[in-house]
Design an enzyme around this catalytic site. Structure first.
Site, PDB file in Angstrom:
ATOM      1  CE  LYS A  15      -1.686   1.574   4.093  1.00 44.40           C
ATOM      2  NZ  LYS A  15      -1.321   2.960   4.419  1.00 44.40           N
ATOM      3  CG  ASN A  16       2.244   2.766   3.528  1.00 44.98           C
ATOM      4  OD1 ASN A  16       1.086   3.091   3.250  1.00 44.98           O
ATOM      5  ND2 ASN A  16       2.645   2.539   4.768  1.00 44.98           N
ATOM      6  CB  CYS A  64      -4.000   6.023  11.129  1.00 47.08           C
ATOM      7  SG  CYS A  64      -4.185   4.678   9.969  1.00 47.08           S
ATOM      8  NE  ARG A  74       0.096  10.219  10.398  1.00 47.05           N
ATOM      9  CZ  ARG A  74      -0.293   9.269   9.552  1.00 47.05           C
ATOM     10  NH1 ARG A  74      -1.497   8.766   9.641  1.00 47.05           N
ATOM     11  NH2 ARG A  74       0.514   8.833   8.608  1.00 47.05           N
ATOM     12  CG  ASP A 119       3.220   1.635   9.710  1.00 46.37           C
ATOM     13  OD1 ASP A 119       2.628   2.456  10.436  1.00 46.37           O
ATOM     14  OD2 ASP A 119       3.700   1.925   8.601  1.00 46.37           O
ATOM     15  NE  ARG A 125      -7.529   4.411   5.915  1.00 49.16           N
ATOM     16  CZ  ARG A 125      -6.695   4.964   6.786  1.00 49.16           C
ATOM     17  NH1 ARG A 125      -6.973   4.940   8.069  1.00 49.16           N
ATOM     18  NH2 ARG A 125      -5.610   5.571   6.388  1.00 49.16           N
TER      19      ARG A 125
END
Ligand code: EPU
Length: 423
Positions: free
Chosen positions: A25-26, A122, A127, A311, A404
């Protein structure tokens, strides 16, 4: 009234069999953003995981005027961004994922302007995105806060500049590389993050015609080019999806084989699992993960790559709940990434109150099935792990968060013998 989707897990089954790791995903998200830089040709991405964040990002491209074809099972996305005619990002979509900030760099690079109202994602800390905007300003852009939130970023011309991150920022470095690639002259990013997904993203950028050096180190240099073109690339495997599946094998005392574990990106994580007593053996393309004895407690300190990934912290915290003794888990990347403590306590785990970003897990606990919410992607992963190990049935709500980051998760877990049903 529509009822909410729930995941029901009947715990206590030792997992056995084989499963495939999804695309990252990232790495996919910055590549989707990078496709906007191509003023000619199509960008073709393979192994694109159909996780919700990716689907939303592809929808953002469509709303900007790109033509996008994507077949989730097959995993190939074909993106034609030559038709993009809009630089205002749709708030109702960008508000759903943090990575929407990644669209600003390429829009600024190619069209010299971008407007973004909201970024979501999230809730694991404040952030901020100051490194991104400070970098754009160093390249010569004017960054104006908009009434009601968000930013309008614009420039007559972009000039190569020296930029920096106070701490290595994953999406920060990707965003600045994209903007700087279409600036005039050389740019330098100091204190850059070095995560493997950035390296994969930079491979796509190089195929598109970008000139980027120093990826993987703390100093990245970019020589601006006139234009970039579409390119074809296969996304790396997802190290976080791999980590979740590995821990699913470990927490159930299982014996599983996984395809798509890029072990060079998981060294510290693997070392921790081995210290805990999990056996890892490579057999060609497959990694066998098994545990026959009790787990030992562990110390974990999350930090920037190549340190232990933040993560994977919620999931290893879940795993340590059944270890024989006290585990010490310290989070240093995000200031508020312990939401899963409450979730794990609901399963009967014993965890000390979090203090100074340290939590002590008092194992072993006999986990018991319960009903919890997936608070964010990785806290959702922790809940799944606890459910797999718990006695009785667990129910996980708020599945959007889990979806997600992980695709076909229950299907893959069921393939390993787990009793997991989505209703
Ligand atoms: N930071 C700032 N200012 C900035 C940017 C970051 O202070 O302008 C701080 C953050 O608050 C944080 C630290 O720098 O304390 C690192 O944050 P980073 O910018 O690296 O995080 P990110 O780029 O927003 C990516 C991943 C996250 C992952 C982090 C850390 C993507 C799309 N997201 O986020 O992934 O946790 O790096 O590795 O790549 C997830 O997949 O579940 C996830 C949250």
């Amino acid at each position: 009234m529509p009822t909410e989707a729930l995941l029901h897990i009947e715990g206590g089954v030792r997992l056995r069999g084989q499963a495939l790791v999804q695309g990252a995903k990232n790495a996919t998200l910055p590549m989707i953003a990078a496709s906007l830089l191509a003023s000619e040709g199509q960008t073709i991405l393979h192994r694109v995981p159909p996780v919700k964040d990716v689907l939303v990002a592809l929808e953002v491209l469509r709303r900007l005027g790109a033509k996008v074809q994507y077949e989730p099972r097959e995993g190939t996305a074909v993106i034609d961004a030559t038709t993009v005619d809009n630089t205002r990002l749709p708030a109702e979509l960008t508000g759903r994922l943090r990575a929407s900030i990644l669209f600003v760099g390429p829009l600024l690079g190619r069209f010299r302007q971008a407007q973004i109202e909201e970024v979501g994602g999230c809730t694991i800390g404040q952030r901020p995105v100051d490194f991104h905007y400070r970098g754009f300003a160093r390249l010569g852009a004017s960054v104006e806060g908009m009434r009601g939130g968000g930013f309008h970023v614009s420039a007559q011309a972009l000039e190569g500049a020296s930029m920096y991150c106070d701490v290595p920022s994953h999406t920060g470095v990707e965003n600045l590389i994209m903007a700087a690639s279409l600036a005039r002259g050389e740019s330098i990013i100091e204190n850059a993050a070095s995560d493997p997904e950035i390296e994969d993203f930079a491979l796509l950028m190089a195929k598109m015609g970008a000139r980027v050096e120093g990826i993987g180190s703390r100093t990245v240099r970019i020589q601006g080019v006139e234009k970039l073109r579409g390119a074809e690339h296969t996304v790396m495997y997802d190290r976080l999806d791999a980590g979740l599946l590995m821990m699913a094998g470990a927490i159930t005392g299982g014996d599983i084989a996984l395809k798509g574990v890029q072990r060079q990106h998981l060294r510290i994580f693997e070392a921790k699992l081995q210290q805990m007593g999990v056996e890892l053996d490579e057999d060609g393309e497959w990694l066998r993960v098994r545990r026959s004895g009790p787990l030992s407690p562990i110390n974990v300190v999350t930090t920037f790559h190549p340190g232990f990934p933040t993560d994977l912290q919620p999931c290893i915290t879940a795993l340590s709940c059944i270890a024989q003794g006290d585990s010490y888990i310290r989070e240093t990347v995000f200031e508020d990434r312990f939401g899963h403590i409450k979730v794990l306590r609901a399963f009967g785990a014993k965890l000390s109150p979090e203090k100074d970003r340290l939590v002590i897990v008092h194992g072993p606990a006999q986990l018991k099935g319960c009903k919890v919410k997936a608070l964010d992607i990785r806290a959702g992963g922790a809940a799944v792990l606890a459910g797999l190990a718990a006695e009785g049935t667990s129910t996980i709500a708020n599945l959007y968060q889990l979806d997600r980051g992980h695709a076909f998760l229950e299907e893959r877990l069921c393939g390993l013998g787990a009793r997991v049903v989505r209703t």
